[in-house]
Motif scaffolding. Sequence first.
Motif, PDB file in Angstrom:
ATOM      1  N   GLY A  98       0.799  -1.225   0.000  1.00 50.04           N
ATOM      2  CA  GLY A  98       0.000   0.000   0.000  1.00 50.04           C
ATOM      3  C   GLY A  98       0.829   1.270   0.000  1.00 50.04           C
ATOM      4  O   GLY A  98       0.282   2.378  -0.012  1.00 50.04           O
ATOM      5  N   GLU A  99       2.167   1.158   0.007  1.00 50.99           N
ATOM      6  CA  GLU A  99       3.032   2.342  -0.004  1.00 50.99           C
ATOM      7  C   GLU A  99       3.157   2.890  -1.423  1.00 50.99           C
ATOM      8  O   GLU A  99       3.073   2.148  -2.398  1.00 50.99           O
ATOM      9  CB  GLU A  99       4.424   1.979   0.520  1.00 50.99           C
ATOM     10  N   LYS A 100       3.362   4.175  -1.491  1.00 47.46           N
ATOM     11  CA  LYS A 100       3.571   4.821  -2.779  1.00 47.46           C
ATOM     12  C   LYS A 100       5.010   5.301  -2.859  1.00 47.46           C
ATOM     13  O   LYS A 100       5.490   6.008  -1.978  1.00 47.46           O
ATOM     14  CB  LYS A 100       2.607   5.998  -2.953  1.00 47.46           C
ATOM     15  N   THR A 101       5.679   4.905  -3.921  1.00 46.23           N
ATOM     16  CA  THR A 101       7.089   5.238  -4.094  1.00 46.23           C
ATOM     17  C   THR A 101       7.276   6.022  -5.378  1.00 46.23           C
ATOM     18  O   THR A 101       6.728   5.664  -6.420  1.00 46.23           O
ATOM     19  CB  THR A 101       7.953   3.963  -4.150  1.00 46.23           C
ATOM     20  N   ASP A 102       8.055   7.096  -5.287  1.00 48.53           N
ATOM     21  CA  ASP A 102       8.376   7.888  -6.471  1.00 48.53           C
ATOM     22  C   ASP A 102       9.479   7.180  -7.243  1.00 48.53           C
ATOM     23  O   ASP A 102      10.624   7.132  -6.807  1.00 48.53           O
ATOM     24  CB  ASP A 102       8.833   9.288  -6.054  1.00 48.53           C
ATOM     25  N   THR A 103       9.129   6.579  -8.355  1.00 48.46           N
ATOM     26  CA  THR A 103      10.100   5.813  -9.143  1.00 48.46           C
ATOM     27  C   THR A 103      10.622   6.592 -10.350  1.00 48.46           C
ATOM     28  O   THR A 103      11.238   6.001 -11.236  1.00 48.46           O
ATOM     29  CB  THR A 103       9.474   4.484  -9.620  1.00 48.46           C
ATOM     30  N   ARG A 104      10.369   7.889 -10.381  1.00 49.98           N
ATOM     31  CA  ARG A 104      10.891   8.684 -11.496  1.00 49.98           C
ATOM     32  C   ARG A 104      12.424   8.722 -11.436  1.00 49.98           C
ATOM     33  O   ARG A 104      13.007   8.705 -10.356  1.00 49.98           O
ATOM     34  CB  ARG A 104      10.346  10.119 -11.426  1.00 49.98           C
ATOM     35  N   PRO A 105      13.077   8.777 -12.589  1.00 45.35           N
ATOM     36  CA  PRO A 105      14.541   8.814 -12.590  1.00 45.35           C
ATOM     37  C   PRO A 105      15.078  10.193 -12.191  1.00 45.35           C
ATOM     38  O   PRO A 105      14.492  11.223 -12.550  1.00 45.35           O
ATOM     39  CB  PRO A 105      14.896   8.497 -14.049  1.00 45.35           C
ATOM     40  N   TYR A 106      16.154  10.181 -11.436  1.00 47.58           N
ATOM     41  CA  TYR A 106      16.835  11.422 -11.060  1.00 47.58           C
ATOM     42  C   TYR A 106      18.271  11.323 -11.572  1.00 47.58           C
ATOM     43  O   TYR A 106      18.934  10.291 -11.402  1.00 47.58           O
ATOM     44  CB  TYR A 106      16.812  11.615  -9.545  1.00 47.58           C
ATOM     45  N   TYR A 107      18.734  12.408 -12.170  1.00 46.17           N
ATOM     46  CA  TYR A 107      20.032  12.400 -12.852  1.00 46.17           C
ATOM     47  C   TYR A 107      21.058  13.250 -12.095  1.00 46.17           C
ATOM     48  O   TYR A 107      20.728  14.316 -11.578  1.00 46.17           O
ATOM     49  CB  TYR A 107      19.900  12.931 -14.281  1.00 46.17           C
ATOM     50  N   ARG A 108      22.270  12.748 -12.084  1.00 45.86           N
ATOM     51  CA  ARG A 108      23.412  13.553 -11.636  1.00 45.86           C
ATOM     52  C   ARG A 108      24.405  13.566 -12.783  1.00 45.86           C
ATOM     53  O   ARG A 108      25.004  12.529 -13.099  1.00 45.86           O
ATOM     54  CB  ARG A 108      24.051  12.959 -10.383  1.00 45.86           C
ATOM     55  N   VAL A 109      24.562  14.716 -13.401  1.00 39.33           N
ATOM     56  CA  VAL A 109      25.383  14.835 -14.608  1.00 39.33           C
ATOM     57  C   VAL A 109      26.699  15.524 -14.258  1.00 39.33           C
ATOM     58  O   VAL A 109      26.697  16.620 -13.698  1.00 39.33           O
ATOM     59  CB  VAL A 109      24.639  15.623 -15.706  1.00 39.33           C
ATOM     60  N   LEU A 110      27.795  14.881 -14.592  1.00 41.42           N
ATOM     61  CA  LEU A 110      29.117  15.444 -14.344  1.00 41.42           C
ATOM     62  C   LEU A 110      29.546  16.297 -15.528  1.00 41.42           C
ATOM     63  O   LEU A 110      29.009  16.155 -16.641  1.00 41.42           O
ATOM     64  CB  LEU A 110      30.128  14.325 -14.106  1.00 41.42           C
ATOM     65  N   PRO A 111      30.500  17.184 -15.341  1.00 41.57           N
ATOM     66  CA  PRO A 111      30.972  18.021 -16.451  1.00 41.57           C
ATOM     67  C   PRO A 111      31.718  17.197 -17.502  1.00 41.57           C
ATOM     68  O   PRO A 111      32.144  16.066 -17.242  1.00 41.57           O
ATOM     69  CB  PRO A 111      31.909  19.026 -15.763  1.00 41.57           C
ATOM     70  N   TRP A 112      31.895  17.780 -18.686  1.00 43.57           N
ATOM     71  CA  TRP A 112      32.685  17.129 -19.735  1.00 43.57           C
ATOM     72  C   TRP A 112      34.149  17.102 -19.307  1.00 43.57           C
ATOM     73  O   TRP A 112      34.664  18.077 -18.747  1.00 43.57           O
ATOM     74  CB  TRP A 112      32.562  17.894 -21.043  1.00 43.57           C
ATOM     75  N   TRP A 113      34.801  15.985 -19.591  1.00 46.10           N
ATOM     76  CA  TRP A 113      36.223  15.846 -19.306  1.00 46.10           C
ATOM     77  C   TRP A 113      36.972  15.602 -20.607  1.00 46.10           C
ATOM     78  O   TRP A 113      36.587  14.759 -21.418  1.00 46.10           O
ATOM     79  CB  TRP A 113      36.480  14.655 -18.383  1.00 46.10           C
ATOM     80  N   THR A 114      38.055  16.336 -20.809  1.00 41.98           N
ATOM     81  CA  THR A 114      38.923  16.101 -21.966  1.00 41.98           C
ATOM     82  C   THR A 114      39.791  14.884 -21.702  1.00 41.98           C
ATOM     83  O   THR A 114      40.402  14.763 -20.636  1.00 41.98           O
ATOM     84  CB  THR A 114      39.810  17.329 -22.234  1.00 41.98           C
ATOM     85  N   VAL A 115      39.832  13.971 -22.643  1.00 40.99           N
ATOM     86  CA  VAL A 115      40.589  12.732 -22.485  1.00 40.99           C
ATOM     87  C   VAL A 115      42.086  13.027 -22.588  1.00 40.99           C
ATOM     88  O   VAL A 115      42.541  13.695 -23.524  1.00 40.99           O
ATOM     89  CB  VAL A 115      40.178  11.701 -23.558  1.00 40.99           C
ATOM     90  N   THR A 116      42.842  12.542 -21.622  1.00 42.58           N
ATOM     91  CA  THR A 116      44.295  12.704 -21.624  1.00 42.58           C
ATOM     92  C   THR A 116      44.951  11.321 -21.721  1.00 42.58           C
ATOM     93  O   THR A 116      44.284  10.287 -21.596  1.00 42.58           O
ATOM     94  CB  THR A 116      44.776  13.410 -20.346  1.00 42.58           C
ATOM     95  N   ALA A 117      46.254  11.317 -21.903  1.00 45.92           N
ATOM     96  CA  ALA A 117      46.985  10.047 -22.010  1.00 45.92           C
ATOM     97  C   ALA A 117      46.837   9.218 -20.739  1.00 45.92           C
ATOM     98  O   ALA A 117      46.833   7.985 -20.785  1.00 45.92           O
ATOM     99  CB  ALA A 117      48.457  10.327 -22.300  1.00 45.92           C
TER     100      ALA A 117
END
Length: 239
Positions: free
Chosen positions: A201-220
């Motif tokens: 009988g419980e109600k749960t918020d199952t909507r997705p929540y996002y945590r977005v990190l900044p763009w990273w430049t690929v290094t060696a």
Amino acid sequence: MDSYDGKADTGLGAGVLCGIGALSLPYRIVAAVMLAAIGILACAHLAMVFLHVAPSNTLSKRHAKAVNAWVYPEFEQNWKLFAPNPLQQNIAVQARAEIRTPAGDRSTTGWIDLTALDIEKIRGNPLPSHTTQNELRRAWDFYVNSHTEDNRPNGERGELSEQYIRRIVMLRLGSQHDGGTVERIQVRSVTRSVAAPAWSGEKTDTRPYYRVLPWWTVTAADLSDADRAARDDRTEASR
């Protein structure tokens, strides 16, 4: 009549001793010192691990630096001794890449669900590897616990956790992807609460929540040895 001298027959020859007692005095001293040292080391280890997993207190705060230096990385614990906290969320780690084609064009891939790829390798496999089960999940926990909500490092291990995530993503994607060279990557998490059972009988918020990190430049440093060598070869060939 057989005579009886009053001595019990133990089955051992007279004067035979076992264990440490059989050693000469100098060796007994050395053995005792070694046993004492092992006992002290074992007690110290248990005390350090106890302070690490116990709820935060005055003693653990005062000696936090020493405790962390002892525990990490070999004896790291990822659960709380007095308050086990079962997971109530599904967390997926996803990544996308910015690609540069040989013609110089740039494009961005869609989000690639790295967690789903790991789950595919685990499902139906009776002996999945430790890496497949835990590497990405633990790396993300490491990053989250060492960064603030706005993705700023909150301690000395923040930079290390970022390097770890970047290296794992590049190991999964490879330096070459979709016919081009990966120049930048971005990572995000998708968190969904586990729905409550229908009978509760419980109600749960199952909507997705996002945590977005900044763009990273690929290094060696983000590449495997093989990818780094291949990239160097392509660079030399293009000159």
